[in-house]
Design a protein around this motif. Structure first.
Motif, PDB file in Angstrom:
ATOM      1  N   GLY A 328      58.068  11.469  -6.212  1.00  0.00           N
ATOM      2  CA  GLY A 328      57.672  12.331  -7.318  1.00  0.00           C
ATOM      3  C   GLY A 328      56.867  11.615  -8.371  1.00  0.00           C
ATOM      4  N   ARG A 329      56.716  12.299  -9.502  1.00  0.00           N
ATOM      5  CA  ARG A 329      55.908  11.785 -10.608  1.00  0.00           C
ATOM      6  C   ARG A 329      56.725  11.876 -11.909  1.00  0.00           C
ATOM      7  NH1 ARG A 329      52.564  14.791  -7.264  1.00  0.00           N
ATOM      8  NH2 ARG A 329      50.738  13.675  -6.445  1.00  0.00           N
ATOM      9  N   ARG A 330      57.408  10.799 -12.232  1.00  0.00           N
ATOM     10  CA  ARG A 330      58.196  10.749 -13.455  1.00  0.00           C
ATOM     11  C   ARG A 330      57.281  10.515 -14.648  1.00  0.00           C
ATOM     12  NH1 ARG A 330      60.092   7.607 -17.351  1.00  0.00           N
ATOM     13  NH2 ARG A 330      58.641   5.968 -16.722  1.00  0.00           N
ATOM     14  N   ARG A 331      57.606  11.185 -15.775  1.00  0.00           N
ATOM     15  CA  ARG A 331      56.882  10.936 -17.025  1.00  0.00           C
ATOM     16  C   ARG A 331      57.887  10.721 -18.147  1.00  0.00           C
ATOM     17  NH1 ARG A 331      53.125  15.653 -16.370  1.00  0.00           N
ATOM     18  NH2 ARG A 331      54.024  16.420 -18.316  1.00  0.00           N
ATOM     19  N   GLU A 332      57.415  10.084 -19.187  1.00  0.00           N
ATOM     20  CA  GLU A 332      58.271   9.880 -20.356  1.00  0.00           C
ATOM     21  C   GLU A 332      58.755  11.235 -20.860  1.00  0.00           C
ATOM     22  OE1 GLU A 332      59.483   7.106 -21.639  1.00  0.00           O
ATOM     23  OE2 GLU A 332      58.470   6.032 -20.022  1.00  0.00           O
ATOM     24  N   GLY A 333      60.014  11.305 -21.223  1.00  0.00           N
ATOM     25  CA  GLY A 333      60.586  12.554 -21.710  1.00  0.00           C
ATOM     26  C   GLY A 333      61.328  13.341 -20.653  1.00  0.00           C
ATOM     27  N   ASP A 334      61.176  12.987 -19.375  1.00  0.00           N
ATOM     28  CA  ASP A 334      61.948  13.659 -18.332  1.00  0.00           C
ATOM     29  C   ASP A 334      63.433  13.365 -18.532  1.00  0.00           C
ATOM     30  OD1 ASP A 334      59.557  14.414 -17.284  1.00  0.00           O
ATOM     31  OD2 ASP A 334      59.716  13.294 -15.413  1.00  0.00           O
ATOM     32  N   VAL A 366      62.758  12.407  -7.744  1.00  0.00           N
ATOM     33  CA  VAL A 366      64.118  12.232  -7.246  1.00  0.00           C
ATOM     34  C   VAL A 366      64.319  10.763  -6.899  1.00  0.00           C
ATOM     35  CG1 VAL A 366      63.358  12.870  -4.910  1.00  0.00           C
ATOM     36  CG2 VAL A 366      65.798  12.945  -5.486  1.00  0.00           C
ATOM     37  N   LEU A 367      65.486  10.236  -7.235  1.00  0.00           N
ATOM     38  CA  LEU A 367      65.859   8.843  -6.968  1.00  0.00           C
ATOM     39  C   LEU A 367      67.196   8.812  -6.260  1.00  0.00           C
ATOM     40  CD1 LEU A 367      65.774   5.677  -7.446  1.00  0.00           C
ATOM     41  CD2 LEU A 367      66.940   6.149  -9.621  1.00  0.00           C
ATOM     42  N   SER A 368      67.312   7.974  -5.258  1.00  0.00           N
ATOM     43  CA  SER A 368      68.621   7.799  -4.623  1.00  0.00           C
ATOM     44  C   SER A 368      68.884   6.328  -4.372  1.00  0.00           C
ATOM     45  CB  SER A 368      68.707   8.568  -3.302  1.00  0.00           C
ATOM     46  OG  SER A 368      68.133   7.838  -2.238  1.00  0.00           O
ATOM     47  N   LEU A 382      60.907  18.918  -3.156  1.00  0.00           N
ATOM     48  CA  LEU A 382      59.916  18.505  -4.141  1.00  0.00           C
ATOM     49  C   LEU A 382      58.504  18.729  -3.603  1.00  0.00           C
ATOM     50  CD1 LEU A 382      59.872  17.116  -6.980  1.00  0.00           C
ATOM     51  CD2 LEU A 382      59.626  14.938  -5.771  1.00  0.00           C
ATOM     52  N   VAL A 383      58.286  18.367  -2.345  1.00  0.00           N
ATOM     53  CA  VAL A 383      56.978  18.567  -1.720  1.00  0.00           C
ATOM     54  C   VAL A 383      56.638  20.060  -1.651  1.00  0.00           C
ATOM     55  CG1 VAL A 383      55.698  18.342   0.441  1.00  0.00           C
ATOM     56  CG2 VAL A 383      57.043  16.414  -0.410  1.00  0.00           C
ATOM     57  N   ARG A 384      57.630  20.865  -1.272  1.00  0.00           N
ATOM     58  CA  ARG A 384      57.398  22.316  -1.186  1.00  0.00           C
ATOM     59  C   ARG A 384      57.020  22.878  -2.549  1.00  0.00           C
ATOM     60  NH1 ARG A 384      59.444  26.709  -2.656  1.00  0.00           N
ATOM     61  NH2 ARG A 384      61.224  25.677  -3.634  1.00  0.00           N
TER      62      ARG A 384
END
Length: 414
Positions: A328-334, A366-368, A382-384
């Motif tokens: 995914g694409r994490r940004r500040e504030g998530d 998403v992180l695991s 997420l891709v969908r």
């Protein structure tokens, strides 16, 4: 096109060569590589290869049968030194030239270095030859190892050194390793893996000097501390290999600037992998190197941008017996929400966890840690969701960066 030259015998370069044949190109195919080796898999270098669980033959990405099927001219152990678009020529360091109709730039990146890293015992880990030298040094008995840089290469190398029984310290300039990728909250959780693996983590520290005369003896920090070291491993990132393209009229800015389809500012030239800044982003990940070539080759053969690289970013890392996976694409504030597993006192449980990054009610990443099946389900979702999002125009490289083109295609004839 009668001749296409792939500059870079890398993972991305090999996938580009495969795609050229798979997509119907039956002309002359030339593959140029600055290393003497055929393409090999780099991720195991910091893990199984370093610890001796994998040998060089297990790193090979091609075999004799595929080599014959590709029917390519391999020019290995020679570095490209220039691209003459006007003369349709790739210039090589040994004085040879390759006349070509199309070019795939896949020259990857080189490890950043520190002043003083010419001392014996100081290593980077980017190539097979790097890994050979480091593995040989780590077999000489117990060593005091200082790893400079807590990113993926640094963490994986530290993990391997600890598994081999060495005393390991990781120095990280940021307050926590992996903050840009994971955010502060999850970076703090993953930092506990170092301590769990018996490795000392020194965050928020910068290196003042590498000490020693012939061989390294210690790492001096800017706060006055001195860390004794027999082996120093510098893992402070990589620089894209673009020097050979200076003067070529390609737009260069921390990589080769491309539109969303890996098409550069020069006709009949595309770029893929670690050297390519696609749509404004340069992603040094295995998945980028394997997924971008299909789109790049389609556009190269079409002579214009007809497809875009839209894959959701994904990477993984194996550290201290744990597997980290992120998409995914994490940004500040998530915001971050643990949806499976337990994180207690800032540390993951032994069976790991799954976390979702969210913004405005939508999952952005998403992180695991050690939750591969739930992660793959979340990644597919997420891709969908990404595919259902409205898309804007393509991005076209300019000397000021990558600008939107409103989805227009481009002519490309070298």
């Amino acid at each position: 096109m009668r001749t296409v030259t792939v500059v870079g015998a890398s993972l991305a370069g090999l996938h580009a060569a495969r795609e050229l044949r798979a997509q119907g190109f039956d002309g002359r195919l030339v593959i140029v590589g600055d290393e003497p080796h055929r393409p090999y898999d780099r991720p195991p270098l910091s893990k199984d290869f370093l610890t001796g669980r994998a040998d060089e033959d297990q790193l090979a990405l091609t075999d004799a049968e595929e080599t014959a099927e590709l029917d390519a001219e391999w020019l290995l152990g020679v570095r490209a030194r220039g691209l003459d678009a006007r003369g349709r020529t790739v210039l090589l360091d040994d004085g040879r030239t390759v006349s070509t109709d199309g070019v795939v730039v896949a020259t990857g990146a080189s490890a950043r270095r520190l002043p003083g890293d010419g001392l014996a015992g100081v290593h980077t880990l980017r190539t097979l030859d790097d890994a050979r030298a480091l593995r040989a040094e780590l077999t000489r008995g117990p060593r005091r190892v200082v790893v400079i840089g807590g990113g993926f290469i640094g963490a994986e190398t530290a993990s391997s050194c600890a598994a081999l029984g060495h005393t390991v310290t990781v120095v990280e300039a940021a307050p926590l390793p992996l903050v840009p990728q994971l955010g502060a909250e999850m970076a703090a959780v993953c930092a506990t893996l170092h301590r769990r693996g018996g490795v000392e983590l020194v965050p928020g520290a910068s290196v003042a000097a590498l000490r020693g005369t012939v061989a390294a003896t210690s790492v001096a920090l800017s706060d006055g501390r001195d860390l004794p070291a027999d082996v120093v491993i510098v893992g402070i990132g990589a620089t894209p290999n673009t020097a050979w393209l200076a003067g070529s009229a390609l737009v260069l800015n921390d990589g080769v600037l491309c539109d969303d389809g890996c098409v550069t500012s020069l006709p009949r030239v595309v770029a893929v992998g670690d050297v390519a800044r696609v749509g404004g982003t340069r992603a040094e990940h295995w998945t980028s190197a394997t997924e971008q070539p299909r789109v790049a080759v389609a556009n190269l053969l079409a002579g214009r941008t007809v497809e875009c690289a839209t894959a959701v970013p994904y990477f993984w890392s194996d550290q201290y017996g744990a597997r980290l996976q992120f998409a995914g694409r994490r940004r500040e504030g998530d915001t971050v929400r643990i949806v499976e597993g337990v994180v207690a006192d800032g540390a993951p449980a032994d069976d790991g966890f799954l976390a979702l990054y969210e913004r405005d009610g939508r999952t952005t990443a998403v992180l695991s840690v050690d939750r591969p099946r739930p992660f793959m389900r979340a990644r597919r979702e997420l891709v969908r969701a990404e595919r259902e999002q409205p898309t804007g125009g393509q991005a076209q490289p300019t000397d000021k960066g990558v600008q939107p083109t409103g989805g227009r295609t481009r002519s490309a004839a070298l």
